[in-house]
Design a protein around this motif. Structure first.
Motif, PDB file in Angstrom:
ATOM      1  N   LEU A   1       0.862  -1.182   0.000  1.00  0.00           N
ATOM      2  CA  LEU A   1       0.000   0.000   0.000  1.00  0.00           C
ATOM      3  C   LEU A   1       0.896   1.229   0.000  1.00  0.00           C
TER       4      LEU A   1
ATOM      5  N   PHE B   1       1.548   5.292  -1.599  1.00  0.00           N
ATOM      6  CA  PHE B   1       1.041   6.446  -2.323  1.00  0.00           C
ATOM      7  C   PHE B   1       1.945   7.621  -1.983  1.00  0.00           C
TER       8      PHE B   1
ATOM      9  N   TRP C   1       3.105  11.152  -0.774  1.00  0.00           N
ATOM     10  CA  TRP C   1       2.624  11.981   0.312  1.00  0.00           C
ATOM     11  C   TRP C   1       3.065  13.408  -0.017  1.00  0.00           C
TER      12      TRP C   1
ATOM     13  N   GLY D   1       4.979  16.481  -0.717  1.00  0.00           N
ATOM     14  CA  GLY D   1       6.419  16.642  -0.789  1.00  0.00           C
ATOM     15  C   GLY D   1       7.131  15.505  -1.478  1.00  0.00           C
ATOM     16  N   GLU D   2       6.380  14.435  -1.784  1.00  0.00           N
ATOM     17  CA  GLU D   2       6.994  13.243  -2.361  1.00  0.00           C
ATOM     18  C   GLU D   2       6.378  12.998  -3.736  1.00  0.00           C
TER      19      GLU D   2
ATOM     20  N   MET E   1      -3.283   0.813   5.744  1.00  0.00           N
ATOM     21  CA  MET E   1      -2.003   1.465   5.457  1.00  0.00           C
ATOM     22  C   MET E   1      -1.546   2.260   6.656  1.00  0.00           C
TER      23      MET E   1
ATOM     24  N   PHE F   1       4.375   6.511   4.540  1.00  0.00           N
ATOM     25  CA  PHE F   1       4.425   7.711   3.709  1.00  0.00           C
ATOM     26  C   PHE F   1       5.534   8.680   4.088  1.00  0.00           C
TER      27      PHE F   1
ATOM     28  N   LYS G   1       8.309   9.676   3.962  1.00  0.00           N
ATOM     29  CA  LYS G   1       9.596   9.703   3.294  1.00  0.00           C
ATOM     30  C   LYS G   1       9.553  10.917   2.371  1.00  0.00           C
ATOM     31  N   PHE G   2      10.016  12.016   2.864  1.00  0.00           N
ATOM     32  CA  PHE G   2       9.873  13.232   2.072  1.00  0.00           C
ATOM     33  C   PHE G   2      11.022  13.411   1.100  1.00  0.00           C
TER      34      PHE G   2
END
Lengths: 476, 476
Positions: free
Chosen positions: A458, A460, A462, A464-465, B1, B6, B8-9
């Motif tokens: 899962l 996706f 986020w 900034g990413e 999830m 998530f 991980k910028f």
């Protein structure tokens, strides 16, 4: 969602009327088979499967004449492996069909997928041909990549009459913008029915391009939806289904005119769930079908990705207007089932992953003795909620999904949770352990393969990413 | 999830740089507010929120200059009530805004919904106007039905400068095919910024029509997606977002040129989740936005229906390039927050359902003391998986959804289950009981309402059954 929420049938289907014997005067021929396979049509995309708007009068007619199964499963959530499963009666991953065949040699090598279906394995058309059948394949093939390579041609698989979109010899159209593919395919099917050897039974596979995107319906069928904006993609999607339906009607008429209805099994199904509207990896994105009540679309191992309509009709042999909600049937069952109906013996040493479901065709609820298993190692690039693990097993009402790296395991009980949202892993540790072990053993028995980074997880982007994997695959 | 999946910028956002004092030489004016509200833009539909393809350079610029919140909630999954929540600082159902305002008098009566927002209640623009602000509203209004009736005009709500698509006086465009609505709205916003009283602080609401369907982007913005087919609906959807983004850029430029950046809070958000591609009840169906990782779209109380982007920028007052993943902010918080920043006192006896979140604007993670609650009694007519119950409550990481008739109750823990698929009702009976009781008490305090048949239930037509409710609503 509980199944009982659904069990409220309208009366538009006539009560089941089953006549078990052939009529006097009919030749006691082996039965014919006409197998319509739609492309990317969802479980919910037919009038007779409950779609409130789409118009499919001819497929609905087939449903009234025959039996509709609510639990039919293809053996992959994408095109080619599903077809390989039907042709071989075995899970497609056994043949290296881990995903659909595509034309990027680097990626084929990376993903360790077959470039074409081995023509020397046991195959439905070849068995029937040996049993005295004339065999035809019309339309989409997609059991080989045909750009630049010279894969085996349909005749090497036991096909007598082939008209595909893929091979130069006998090529018919490309199926999309330049051609009205369903009409073109139906023309060829009628040609086959006209010229076939009338002394022989036949198998005719008519595998459509519709309603795979892009959609180029005719004005005639757009006008079937007068309250919808004609340039809306949803209108076009429904119109192209109606167009395919009309062509199916031409074949149904011909079968009736030829007087062979009572000896011809006519089957309608689809190769996988509907394309997802937000699938960022698709060439022309945003397909718009309905997976009905199910979680998942094309490319997902949740029900919506692998559960498709399945209608079989043969007046006198298959109960009319029946809806079978109990029997689970699968693509790999078709080879043993057709062979049983054709009294064609299976080759020695051949082991199908499916089983003879001819009793279900005849109106009896049939319990499976073999579980169904799936492996699909490609990253799902649309709605997160539909991103399934890469492995799944269905054993009765239990469905378990997991990843070989053990990152996710989900257990659902489909009879009380059709939408697959109530994960029972913690409540049923014994069932979880048993099914997981069985599934992982099967996975370890498969040919070499690669799991695409991110597949089964899962994930996706986020804030900034950026979702680089998608961007890369789109830029390729 | 899990959320940790998530976090991980990428480094494309600059590190937070927060300057807490105003610069010498700037007038110590009360701050201005510019509030951009998009229509049906999903949580995942911005470059800065992680969309891999859509181009939103100006909104991304705003995100680099300010702070993006990942947990911003509007107070309804549809248009009008969300706007009423922002305007009043109270849950919209308290004002009879159970769903969006529409023009069918029989249905308005049936559903017991307000026809317009009462102009005499406490309202954001009026409070700020009394505190010395000049107030403007440009674009979509949708706080009244304006066909055939004479609802209150924006000035009755405390708006000085109004240019809406709805009222004959000062009407601007209809926003769709005939007009490039975002450009038209930005023209008016620039006009307001030019002619406003420079001695006064201002509130300017610019509420777009985009990217609500249908989409009529210009060729310029279609060309921003050269690898996409220009006539694909997804291309059009992305292009219309890029078009809105460009118009936002014009306003950002103007604010910088006028030298008022450091005293102007600029906010960007959206009124609800993205339209669902298979929404059979929509006039022009098949909207194509992204709800990011979340379950649900417009019309659903799952996260994807009510969680939208929220960016706030004000150099020197709001940390730049920060992403706040901890603070939950909501539409009803904006009235108390703006008033706090404007040092405008709230009327006596007024009780907001929201709270002053100005510390979060300034860079501090802020814990809510009040839960958020939603009521939405309309049947969801698209993907079954997104059909939520009609009531929900969010209290910290706990989210509970239920129906007044007790047919479904779901409890999720969002910090470990962002996709809302792991129902914890049985594991946490105490939490379930507490939240359910609180939610039902709140529901019983609301004005009279009707729950549409089927709303809140997981329903879908089954083979042989037609979804009559949808058919009827479409035929109306």
């Amino acid at each position: 969602m509980k199944r009982r929420d659904f069990i409220k049938f309208s009366m538009f289907l006539s009560a089941g009327s089953f006549v078990g014997r052939t009529f006097a005067g009919e030749k006691d021929l082996k039965p014919n088979f006409i197998f319509f396979l739609a492309d990317d049509l969802g479980w919910g995309d037919l009038g007779c499967y409950g779609h409130p708007k789409v118009k499919t009068p001819n497929i609905d007619r087939l449903a009234r004449q025959g039996t509709s199964f609510t639990s039919f499963y293809v053996n992959s959530p994408v095109c080619s492996p599903t077809r390989a499963g039907i042709m071989t009666g075995q899970f497609p991953s056994r043949h290296g069909f881990h995903t659909q065949i595509f034309g990027n040699p680097r990626r084929v090598k990376e993903m360790k997928i077959a470039e074409y279906l081995d023509p020397d394995v046991v195959l439905l058309p070849r068995i029937l041909k040996r049993a005295g059948y004339e065999t035809a394949h019309i339309g989409k093939w997609h059991l080989a990549f045909h750009g630049g390579t010279s894969p085996p041609r349909p005749e090497q698989y036991g096909i007598d009459f082939s008209r595909t979109i893929e091979f130069d010899k006998d090529k018919i159209g490309t199926g999309w913008k330049e051609h009205r593919s369903s009409e073109c395919f139906a023309d060829q099917a009628l040609e086959f029915l006209k010229q076939r050897d009338k002394e022989k039974p036949f198998l005719m596979q008519l595998w459509f391009n519709d309603p795979h995107n892009p959609y180029y319906p005719t004005n005639e069928h757009l006008k079937a939806y007068p309250k919808m904006p004609a340039n809306d993609k949803m209108t076009k999607y429904w119109a192209i289904i109606t167009e395919m339906d009309k062509q199916i009607g031409r074949i149904l008429d011909k079968v009736e005119q030829d007087g062979i209805s009572r000896n011809t099994y006519i089957i309608f199904s689809s190769d996988n769930g509907p394309g997802d509207p937000s699938d960022l990896s698709a060439n022309e994105i945003a397909a718009l079908g309905s997976a009905g009540p199910f979680r998942g679309t094309k490319g997902s191992l949740y029900e919506g990705g692998v559960r498709t309509p399945f209608i079989v009709a043969c007046p006198g042999k298959v109960p009319a207007g029946r809806i079978d909600e109990k029997t689970q049937i699968s693509g790999v069952d078709l080879l043993p089932t057709f062979c049983s109906l054709a009294q064609a013996s299976l080759p020695e040493n051949y082991k199908s992953d499916g089983q003879d479901m001819s009793e279900a065709f005849a109106g009896k609820v049939q319990q499976r003795s073999k579980p169904l298993m799936w492996f699909y190692p490609i990253r799902y690039r649309a709605a997160t909620i539909n991103q399934s693990p890469v492995l799944s097993i269905l054993d009765g009402d239990w469905k378990l999904l997991t990843n070989p790296n053990d990152s996710r395991t989900e257990l659902f009980k489909l009879d009380t949770d059709l939408t697959e949202t109530d994960n029972l892993v913690n409540q049923y540790p014994d069932v979880t352990k048993r099914l997981k072990s069985q599934l992982l053993n099967w996975y370890r028995s498969l040919p070499a393969n690669t799991i695409e980074p991110g597949a089964g997880e899962l994930t996706f982007p986020w804030p900034g990413e950026k979702w680089d994997a998608v961007t890369e695959s789109l830029d390729n």
